[in-house]
Motif scaffolding. Structure first.
Motif, PDB file in Angstrom:
ATOM      1  N   ILE A 186       0.687  -1.409  -0.124  1.00  0.00           N
ATOM      2  CA  ILE A 186      -0.118  -0.057  -0.160  1.00  0.00           C
ATOM      3  C   ILE A 186       1.021   1.162   0.063  1.00  0.00           C
ATOM      4  N   TYR A 187       0.400   2.352  -0.366  1.00  0.00           N
ATOM      5  CA  TYR A 187       1.195   3.662  -0.378  1.00  0.00           C
ATOM      6  C   TYR A 187       0.807   4.190   0.648  1.00  0.00           C
TER       7      TYR A 187
ATOM      8  N   PRO B 119      -2.706   3.903 -10.636  1.00  0.00           N
ATOM      9  CA  PRO B 119      -3.795   3.098  -9.719  1.00  0.00           C
ATOM     10  C   PRO B 119      -3.210   1.774  -9.231  1.00  0.00           C
ATOM     11  N   VAL B 120      -2.188   1.264  -9.738  1.00  0.00           N
ATOM     12  CA  VAL B 120      -1.845  -0.205  -9.371  1.00  0.00           C
ATOM     13  C   VAL B 120      -1.837  -0.410  -7.876  1.00  0.00           C
TER      14      VAL B 120
ATOM     15  N   SER C 133      -4.377   2.924   2.241  1.00  0.00           N
ATOM     16  CA  SER C 133      -5.050   1.748   3.192  1.00  0.00           C
ATOM     17  C   SER C 133      -6.164   2.086   3.055  1.00  0.00           C
ATOM     18  N   ASP C 134      -6.905   3.005   2.513  1.00  0.00           N
ATOM     19  CA  ASP C 134      -8.300   3.279   2.388  1.00  0.00           C
ATOM     20  C   ASP C 134      -8.809   2.716   0.709  1.00  0.00           C
ATOM     21  N   GLY C 135      -7.833   2.073  -0.119  1.00  0.00           N
ATOM     22  CA  GLY C 135      -8.081   1.709  -1.428  1.00  0.00           C
ATOM     23  C   GLY C 135      -8.382   2.741  -2.324  1.00  0.00           C
ATOM     24  N   ASN C 136      -7.718   3.823  -2.077  1.00  0.00           N
ATOM     25  CA  ASN C 136      -7.839   5.176  -3.079  1.00  0.00           C
ATOM     26  C   ASN C 136      -6.487   5.449  -3.704  1.00  0.00           C
TER      27      ASN C 136
END
Length: 495
Positions: free
Chosen positions: A254-255, A312-313, A317-320
């Protein structure tokens, strides 16, 4: 019978190709191939052999999880021959025997079929490099595989006669052009999500000379590195991994927007207690471009994004993730004193050399580890995007080839027309004694609406004039990742 691939793998910028074969003497549809060109252009390609059999398919699996395939163009005497073949990794052979997918999401062993527990998951699909008479195909989650540069047959994992003990090995090692030594590392070296780094130095033949193990400040991606006359540098990306998240079915990476940058620096033949971690304000370090030393300080040039460079790959942590085209990057120079306080690097240590809007930069290899002038990189001009007959945006990654002259601050672009996207190019010097940057830029060019590809060759210092040669590929080429040029002196003639 192989099932259909899911829509998310066939309706985006690319789709699986699943092809092995060769074409003798590619058709030249425009211009002439420079007769002085003699070498092998090789590219690592992630190309899924079988559709995944998992319900929650992660975007990283779609973009970078495919089986490794080597794409090769042998250029000599004004002709180009083409071959492509899968890397016979342990994973590839197991799935081919089963005639179905057995491995799950990207770097997630918990999503695998139980029959492959403990087996190597690497696909060797990210980059190729030539060293010690070997062509090696690598992905940073496992060992590199040796490939025959003529037949593209797989010889097996490369271990330097058993000396490599890390579970992982970088796809971006560095070679000292003066000594021929190979400087490499593996992160997550003891297994997924660990902070362990194994650092290796090999002599010109590939024999291990030096090995050191140490830990990074975070469990995070270290995709690239840089080499100077005295130091090896490890930029840590704000793309983190976590075992609990992985066990619960979440993505491997995750970023983390608020994570600082870390630059690990070790003397070339240094020990673990000599590693220093320099911390800098949050940013996204992309691929390194070059590094050298002046007045006792390290100068590190890399492409740095102002946000999530893997969107967007990779999501947060929120899926954004930010929309495509909203994250910008630039060529940035960091000036670092290895002997100074490592706690903080400030804006005083950072110089923005030029906005870029692209990735995967190449320089004249004769200028590695010293000051350089010319940089060649595929870039994106968002104002030149187009739509198809139904009004939908044509998926494009990079729609220009760009030359940056860092000495006079100029930029030269070639735009091949609407609805086109470039793959990673290579730079080839015109001759051994040609001035810096004088040579050719060679790249694959995809035309998605026409479902075909071309190989283009351009004069490096006059990109905007367009190709000196265009060659037709009689099939669609899946988007690959990194390309490498191997001088013809090291490669036998084909056929």
């Amino acid at each position: 019978m192989t099932k259909a691939f899911p829509a998310m793998m066939t309706q985006g910028i690319d789709e699986p190709c699943r092809f092995e074969g060769e074409v003798f003497d590619l058709e030249v549809i425009e211009g002439e191939i420079p007769p002085s060109l003699d070498g092998l252009l090789v590219q690592a390609v992630p190309d899924q052999t079988f559709p995944p059999e998992i319900a929650n398919l992660h975007l990283m699996t779609v973009a970078a999880g495919g089986d490794g395939s080597v794409r090769a163009f042998r250029i000599k005497n004004g002709h180009v021959d083409f071959r492509t073949r899968y890397v016979r990794t342990e994973r590839f052979l197991l799935e081919r025997a089963a005639r179905r997918s057995l491995f799950g999401n990207y770097r997630d062993p918990f999503s695998d079929d139980p029959s492959v527990e403990g087996k190597s998951r690497t696909t060797a699909n990210t980059a190729l490099f030539y060293h010690g008479g070997r062509l090696l195909s690598a992905k940073e989650d496992g060992l590199a595989y040796e490939i025959d540069p003529t037949t593209l047959e797989t010889h097996g994992p490369w271990t330097s006669d058993g000396a490599i003990t890390s579970k992982t090995f970088t796809a971006h090692p560095k070679i000292d052009p003066n000594t021929g030594q190979l400087f490499a590392f593996g992160y997550a070296a003891k297994g997924e999500t660990t902070r362990d780094i194994a650092y290796y130095v090999f002599d010109a033949s590939g024999r291990l000379e030096h090995e050191v193990w140490f830990e990074a400040p975070r469990s995070a991606m270290i995709h690239d590195c840089a080499l100077t006359q005295n130091y090896m540098i490890f930029p840590v990306m704000p793309i983190t991994s976590d075992m609990d998240r992985l066990r619960s079915g979440g993505p491997h990476f995750i970023y983390e927007a608020d994570m600082p940058q870390y630059f690990g620096i070790i003397p070339r033949m240094g020990n673990a207690d000599e590693v220093r971690w320099f911390k800098a304000p949050s940013a996204f370090p992309g691929h390194t471009v070059n590094a050298w030393e002046e007045d006792g300080k390290i100068l590190l040039d890399l492409l740095e994004a102002d946000g999530n460079g893997f969107a967007p790959v990779v999501q947060d942590s929120d899926g954004n993730a930010p929309p495509p085209g909203t994250v910008q990057n630039a060529l940035v120079r960091w000036t670092i004193d290895y002997h100074a306080n490592p706690d903080e690097l400030t804006e005083a240590h950072r110089t923005v050399l030029t906005p870029v809007g692209g990735e995967g930069a190449h320089i004249d290899p004769r200028r590695e580890m010293q000051e350089y002038r010319h940089m060649f990189v595929p870039t994106l001009d968002p104002s030149k995007l187009s739509t198809d007959v139904n009004g939908r945006p044509v998926p494009v990654l990079f729609n220009q080839l760009s030359h940056f002259d860092l000495a006079d601050g100029t930029r030269d672009d070639w735009f091949p027309g609407p609805a086109t996207t470039f793959q990673d190019p290579v730079f080839v010097p015109r001759s051994a004694d040609a001035p810096e940057g004088d040579g050719f830029v060679i790249a694959l060019l995809n035309r998605p609406l026409e479902r075909r590809s071309e190989l283009v060759i351009l004069e490096s210092l006059n990109l905007s004039a367009g190709p000196v040669a265009r060659l037709s590929l009689p099939l669609r080429m899946r988007l690959g990742i990194h390309s490498t040029w191997v001088d013809g002196a090291h490669v036998a003639e084909w056929f």
